[in-house]
Design an enzyme around this catalytic site. Structure first.
Site, PDB file in Angstrom:
ATOM      1  CE  LYS A 199      -3.909  -1.729   2.706  1.00 33.22           C
ATOM      2  NZ  LYS A 199      -5.123  -1.746   1.684  1.00 33.22           N
TER       3      LYS A 199
ATOM      4  NE  ARG B 275     -10.967  -9.857  -1.647  1.00 34.28           N
ATOM      5  CZ  ARG B 275     -11.573  -8.962  -2.671  1.00 34.28           C
ATOM      6  NH1 ARG B 275     -11.348  -9.610  -3.757  1.00 34.28           N
ATOM      7  NH2 ARG B 275     -11.217  -7.810  -2.440  1.00 34.28           N
TER       8      ARG B 275
HETATM    9  N1  BES Z   1      -8.354  -3.889   4.428  1.00 37.20           N
HETATM   10  C1  BES Z   1      -8.386  -3.598   3.006  1.00 37.20           C
HETATM   11  C2  BES Z   1      -9.410  -2.591   3.098  1.00 37.20           C
HETATM   12  C3  BES Z   1      -9.642  -1.193   3.302  1.00 37.20           C
HETATM   13  C4  BES Z   1      -9.437  -0.067   2.846  1.00 37.20           C
HETATM   14  C5  BES Z   1      -9.940  -0.825   5.271  1.00 37.20           C
HETATM   15  C6  BES Z   1      -9.680   1.095   3.128  1.00 37.20           C
HETATM   16  C7  BES Z   1     -10.278  -0.005   5.341  1.00 37.20           C
HETATM   17  C8  BES Z   1      -9.855   0.804   4.454  1.00 37.20           C
HETATM   18  C9  BES Z   1      -8.581  -4.493   2.210  1.00 37.20           C
HETATM   19  O1  BES Z   1      -7.271  -5.793   2.592  1.00 37.20           O
HETATM   20  C10 BES Z   1      -7.866  -4.346   0.786  1.00 37.20           C
HETATM   21  O2  BES Z   1      -6.957  -3.589   0.572  1.00 37.20           O
HETATM   22  N2  BES Z   1      -8.796  -4.089  -0.213  1.00 37.20           N
HETATM   23  C11 BES Z   1      -7.998  -3.942  -1.573  1.00 37.20           C
HETATM   24  C12 BES Z   1      -8.876  -4.605  -2.348  1.00 37.20           C
HETATM   25  C13 BES Z   1      -8.121  -4.937  -4.107  1.00 37.20           C
HETATM   26  C14 BES Z   1      -6.778  -5.305  -4.378  1.00 37.20           C
HETATM   27  C15 BES Z   1      -8.656  -5.681  -4.912  1.00 37.20           C
HETATM   28  C16 BES Z   1      -9.017  -2.640  -2.020  1.00 37.20           C
HETATM   29  O3  BES Z   1      -9.323  -2.245  -1.572  1.00 37.20           O
HETATM   30  O4  BES Z   1      -7.953  -2.298  -2.616  1.00 37.20           O
HETATM   31 ZN    ZN Z   2      -5.112  -5.440   1.799  1.00 36.76          ZN
END
Ligand code: BES
Ligand code: ZN
Ligand code: ZN
Length: 496
Positions: free
Chosen positions: A277, A351
């Site tokens: 990230k 997931r």
């Molecule tokens: N933990 C994150 C989602 C999240 C985003 C939680 C903002 C709280 C605030 C999750 O694990 C994630 O990173 N999801 C990705 C999925 C994508 C790679 C398909 C996302 O939402 O960017």
């Molecule tokens: Zn994530």
């Protein structure tokens, strides 16, 4: 903070502040407010006439040394329109009043319920509202604002006749409010203070204290059970994963009663893994365990509320780290169910761990599933920080949840689950892939991925990524963890 029920005339309450709420101009000074108005010599009527008190939502008017009352202050809180007022608004009014008075270093508060609000659910709402409002996130501040605390909160306005109902409501409200704060306290912990092992230890202590059966699966047991999806996320860092399992079994369980499986994502920190990230805002990813913390809080409340159905809570917990041993995009993993997964993005890790969590909950006998997870940034795009995203495989089961959300006063919005979206996660080199190949619909493809592991078992997924964290303080709630969905889930399970 102690919550006390007092049915004596409110003129006689010796407190730092007596609080009541007032509706907008559509409702003139009447009922309980008229009674107080009479005691204070028509002051409220005059303030209302001059327009200073308009009853607008969460408008505060603090009157010092009101004549005719033993209370040192009178606080009038605007409550908007009477016809739009419900236990949810009452919860906010009571919570906002508490935070307003606490910030002014007052310690003894009495909250007077209005003439139309004298029942069990309003008493419960006030208790829940003030307990949630009292929660602060200053645990790690060495210089605490010591004078800012509420010592006693007296609930007034009830007559002796409705005392029993009020007491029952207060007891339920206390259980739920305290469970919500238990969840929020876990969510507030930074990842160096809350690893999967520490979360498991805390969950175990809570369960033992509440009289619930608990089992913690360590990394060895997780490997033995072939939970490959959870292990694949955990392999990126040195902290071993845990699978927390807590069970509530009621006395006289009917053989054909449903068994509820509550599965919560508990990623104690989500760096994104190799699909890392950006730095900006990454510190928020300590709250990526909010789904798991919510389910633990629900179990804590259920242990006291003693409902009729069996509940199995499964919380897979891990960090998502980008270490040298981390999984890489393109890796293929085998979940506990035997399904193979192509990991196209290591940041879609929630997931993965839920795949094994949901499968395990089914194996333990769950007939109805609900998972809660901070799953996608896409749900923040769709619903902002207002609504929880709801996804379901069985409308009857989903409708029950939506009805519970309504009565618990939590905003939830059902999202579509058309078969077309399922196509997005069909794998090229394995059974499924962990991100969608089409454009958009990120929250829905995430939900479909989890649904693959729920199979035919009625299942609901709550995406709480946008709602589990308050980026700014609300008048009735501190900045930080919200404990969202807990009240809805407690309401749902106790209504079965
Ligand atoms: N933990 C994150 C989602 C999240 C985003 C939680 C903002 C709280 C605030 C999750 O694990 C994630 O990173 N999801 C990705 C999925 C994508 C790679 C398909 C996302 O939402 O960017
Ligand atoms: Zn994530
Ligand atoms: Zn995550």
């Amino acid at each position: 903070m102690q919550i006390i029920l007092d049915t004596k005339p409110f003129a006689a309450l010796e407190v730092d502040a007596l609080v009541t709420y007032i509706f907008d101009e559509s409702e003139p000074v009447q009922g309980r407010v008229a009674e107080i108005d009479k005691l204070v010599g028509g002051l409220i009527g005059r303030l209302s006439k001059s327009g200073e008190v308009a009853g607008k939502n969460l408008e505060f008017t603090l009157v010092h040394a009101p004549a005719g009352l033993k209370a040192a202050r009178l606080l009038l809180v605007g409550a908007g329109k009477r016809e739009q007022f419900n236990p949810g608004s009452l919860r906010k009014v009571a919570g906002a009043a508490l935070r307003y008075l606490k910030s002014r270093s007052l310690h003894k508060v009495a909250f007077v319920l209005r003439e139309n609000d004298l029942n069990e659910s309003t008493a419960q709402a006030v208790a829940e509202g003030v307990i949630a409002a009292d929660f602060e996130t200053d645990k790690y501040k060495t210089e605490k604002k010591n004078e800012k605390f509420i010592e006693t909160l007296t609930i007034a306005g009830f007559n002796d006749a409705d005392k029993a109902a009020a007491e029952k409501g207060i007891a339920t409200g206390k259980t739920i409010g305290e469970a919500q704060n238990f969840t929020r306290d876990l969510v507030n912990e930074p990842s160096n203070k809350l690893t999967p092992q520490i979360l498991a230890t805390k969950a175990e202590a809570m369960a033992k204290e509440a009289g619930l059966k608990v089992e913690i699966l360590d990394e060895k047991k997780i490997a033995e059970l072939k939970m490959g999806a959870l292990l694949s996320v955990a392999q990126g860092g040195p902290e071993p994963p845990r699978m927390i399992v807590i069970t509530y079994t009621p006395a006289n369980l009917k053989a054909d009663a449903p068994v509820i499986g509550l599965v919560g994502k508990a990623v104690t920190f989500d760096t994104g893994g190799i699909s890392i990230k950006p730095a900006d805002g990454m510190e928020k990813m300590k709250y990526d365990m909010a789904g798991g913390a919510t389910m633990l809080g629900v179990m804590r409340a259920l242990a006291t509320l003693k409902q009729k159905v069996k509940v199995i809570c499964v919380v897979p917990s891990t960090e998502n780290m980008p270490g040298g041993t981390a999984q890489k995009p393109g890796d293929i993993q085998t979940a506990m169910s035997g399904k193979t997964i192509e990991v196209l993005n290591t940041d879609a890790e929630g997931r993965l761990i839920l795949a094994d969590g949901v499968h395990y909950a089914k194996q333990l006998g769950a007939t109805h599933l609900i998972d809660a997870a901070t799953l996608t940034g896409a749900i923040v795009v769709a619903l902002a920080n207002v609504n929880v995203g709801v996804f379901g495989s069985n409308q009857e089961w989903t409708d029950k949840l939506l009805a519970s959300a309504k009565s618990a006063g939590e905003k939830m919005w059902q999202m579509p689950m058309d078969d077309e979206y399922r196509e997005f996660i069909k794998g090229s080199f394995a059974d499924i892939q962990n991100i969608g190949s089409g454009k958009g619909g990120g929250s829905i493809t995430g939900a479909w991925f989890i649904r693959e592991f729920a199979g035919d078992t009625p299942w609901i997924h709550l995406d709480i990524a946008g709602t589990a964290w308050n980026y700014e303080a609300k008048p009735w709630l501190a900045k930080g963890p919200t404990g969202v969905a807990l009240r809805t889930l407690v309401q749902l399970v106790t209504s079965l």
